[in-house]
Design a protein around this motif. Structure first.
Motif, short mmCIF file in Angstrom:
data_model
loop_
_atom_site.label_atom_id
_atom_site.label_comp_id
_atom_site.label_asym_id
_atom_site.label_seq_id
_atom_site.Cartn_x
_atom_site.Cartn_y
_atom_site.Cartn_z
N GLN A 13 1.93 -6.13 8.25
CA GLN A 13 1.77 -7.25 8.25
C GLN A 13 0.43 -8.18 7.45
O GLN A 13 -0.31 -9.07 6.75
N PRO A 41 2.15 -7.72 3.57
CA PRO A 41 1.77 -9.32 3.59
C PRO A 41 2.96 -9.70 3.09
O PRO A 41 3.60 -10.37 4.02
N ASN A 85 6.17 -10.37 4.74
CA ASN A 85 7.53 -12.07 5.22
C ASN A 85 8.54 -11.64 4.21
O ASN A 85 8.99 -12.80 4.78
#
Length: 512
Positions: free
Chosen positions: A484, A488, A492
């Protein structure tokens, strides 16, 4: 064959040592390329991995979710469907920095040096195994750009859709099998699995194709049949001599040793699940005396305060054994059973399956025979389902001798088991895949995947207070928390496509 294992721990150190005046003109900042054969030995051991992820992903989570194991310890999150992100991501954390990095480097080296096609094929097969374990556990994962940080400077790899990963893995297995011939590969004795035997690697490629082809059964039945048919026609494992396993040694420490064995030596909390013990007790299964025993320390003391110990004979008596229910802690155990002594419950047999030099099984002949039985039930392939079922049961029991002489089950006992538990064509898929579950004890990655594929054995979920799944058995494990922060955008994108990064999110092939 095991001598190669000892060498890999210091070969990299030797490569950096001063070798004398002959190296005076060598650029000291340029790394010395290690022989690709040595790298194969390392890659195989990295695939088996160490205590860290075997303890967390394999045992703490999957073995208890699949009700092979049970424990009262709160940190065994899988027993209670609670969430420990670090434990859940442990395979991802170790595999991408270990075996994935190694096999990608090996393929580049083989291409650069013009290595033989059979050596490339063997490396590609091991690569497929590693990625299949990752994608089956997590779903969409880095694949096409994985392991390329040093090679191509890719530090934030994209996550490939599992559907695309599967298509490529199956193609890789088909091409690799076709590239393998007879005789010994260039890896020779550095191949601690098959000692360079190309034919055994070819049968493994087809056996893994059989496994991955069956994974498609819920999402693409026609594709599943096509790949299963290809695998069978190509030739799969033929006996326990073909088992895909890693031999280990008692030392040195680290990846030379069996990670499951290291876990059991460090953690005495796990017991065999009531579900698993009852299955063996109810069917008079001779494996119970091999896989389970009662703790030597009874938890009781004599009149002088000394601990009462059981004798080895008592430890192997199946009639005294009982499994621990899943999803309990000490207070809930007492409330639900009235029992307060954890030593009354069957533990993994520490005289047999907890050795540091135990084999680590990746795929067995027994599993292949059960899949051949299922192929016959579903599509009329591969001959007689009953014969394959019987072969699978026999192979699953006979392979326990690979743990040592104490694992040997007499043929007469196996014959009696098959007579008393005959193949039932009216309940074939459940019976076959319940035996598959029994045969994959300690290889919980495969037990979990096959359960999600088939729904067998029928397991009763737990509803421990504070669980994060609403009392349902998890369907996957979760990504690394570091992703994360460090990756990221790709992280995501993966969860927006696959679903929330939760234990309850299903992977692509695990449709309802």
């Amino acid at each position: 064959m095991k001598r190669s294992i000892y060498l890999i721990l210091f070969v990299f150190i030797l490569g950096a040592c001063d070798k004398g005046f002959e190296d005076v003109n060598v650029n000291p900042t340029k790394p010395v390329q290690v022989d690709v054969s040595t790298k194969l030995t390392t890659a195989i051991l990295l695939a088996s991995s160490e205590r860290y992820d075997n303890w967390r992903a394999n045992l703490i989570y999957q073995s208890t979710m699949m009700q092979h194991m049970a424990t009262l310890a709160g940190y065994w999150a899988g027993d209670k469907y609670t969430w420990d992100r670090g434990y859940a991501s442990s395979l991802m954390d170790r595999y991408y920095t270990g075996v994935v990095k190694q096999v990608e480097d090996m393929l580049l080296q083989l291409e650069t040096e013009g290595g033989p096609e059979e050596m490339k094929a063997i490396t590609r097969i091991l690569r497929v195994f590693a990625y299949s374990r990752l994608t089956d556990l997590y779903g969409d994962v880095p694949y096409s750009e994985a392991g390329k940080a040093v090679i191509d400077g890719v530090f934030q790899p994209s996550y490939d859709p599992q559907s695309e990963i599967y298509a490529d893995m199956l193609n890789e297995l088909e091409e690799s099998a076709a590239a393998l011939g007879t005789g010994t590969s260039g890896f020779g004795s550095a191949d601690i699995i098959y000692n360079g035997d190309q034919e055994k690697w070819r049968r493994l490629a087809n056996s893994l194709m059989l496994r991955l082809g069956f994974r498609l059964i819920k999402v693409d039945p026609a594709g599943a049949q096509e790949w299963v048919t290809k695998a069978i026609n190509g030739g799969v494992m033929e006996s326990n001599a073909d088992i895909f396993y890693v031999p280990h040694t008692n030392g040195p420490e680290g990846i030379n040793q069996n990670g499951n064995g290291e876990t059991f030596l460090a953690d005495n909390s796990p017991r065999l699940s009531k579900t698993f013990v009852d299955f063996m007790l109810n069917n008079d299964d001779p494996r119970l005396t091999v896989l389970g025993s009662l703790p030597e320390n009874t938890g009781e003391t004599d009149g002088g305060g000394a601990a009462i110990l059981r004798t080895p004979t008592e430890r192997l008596d199946p009639t005294t054994q009982k499994g621990l229910p899943n999803g309990l802690d000490a207070g809930l155990l007492e409330d639900s059973t009235g029992e307060t002594n954890i030593q009354a419950y069957t533990e993994p047999n520490r005289m047999l399956v907890t050795g540091l030099d135990d084999p680590m099984f990746f795929q067995t002949y027994a599993e292949v025979e059960f899949m051949l039985a299922e192929a016959n039930v579903r599509w009329g392939l591969a001959g007689d389902a009953e014969t394959h079922y019987n072969n699978g049961v026999r192979a699953a029991m006979e392979m326990l001798e690979m743990y040592g002489g104490g694992g040997a089950i007499p043929s007469a006992d196996i014959d009696d088991y098959l007579i008393n538990n005959p193949y039932d064509p009216g309940n074939a898929l459940e019976q076959i895949n319940t035996q598959y579950w029994a045969a994959t004890f300690l290889n919980e990655y495969e037990a979990f995947s096959n359960w999600r594929r088939t729904g067998f054995p029928v397991l009763v979920p737990v509803n421990y207070p504070g669980n994060v799944t609403n009392g349902t058995i998890p369907r996957r494990l979760t990504y690394s928390e570091s992703e994360q922060v460090n990756n990221p955008q790709n992280y995501n994108e993966a969860i927006s496509r696959q679903g929330p990064d939760l234990l309850t999110t299903r992977v692509w092939w695990d449709v309802e």
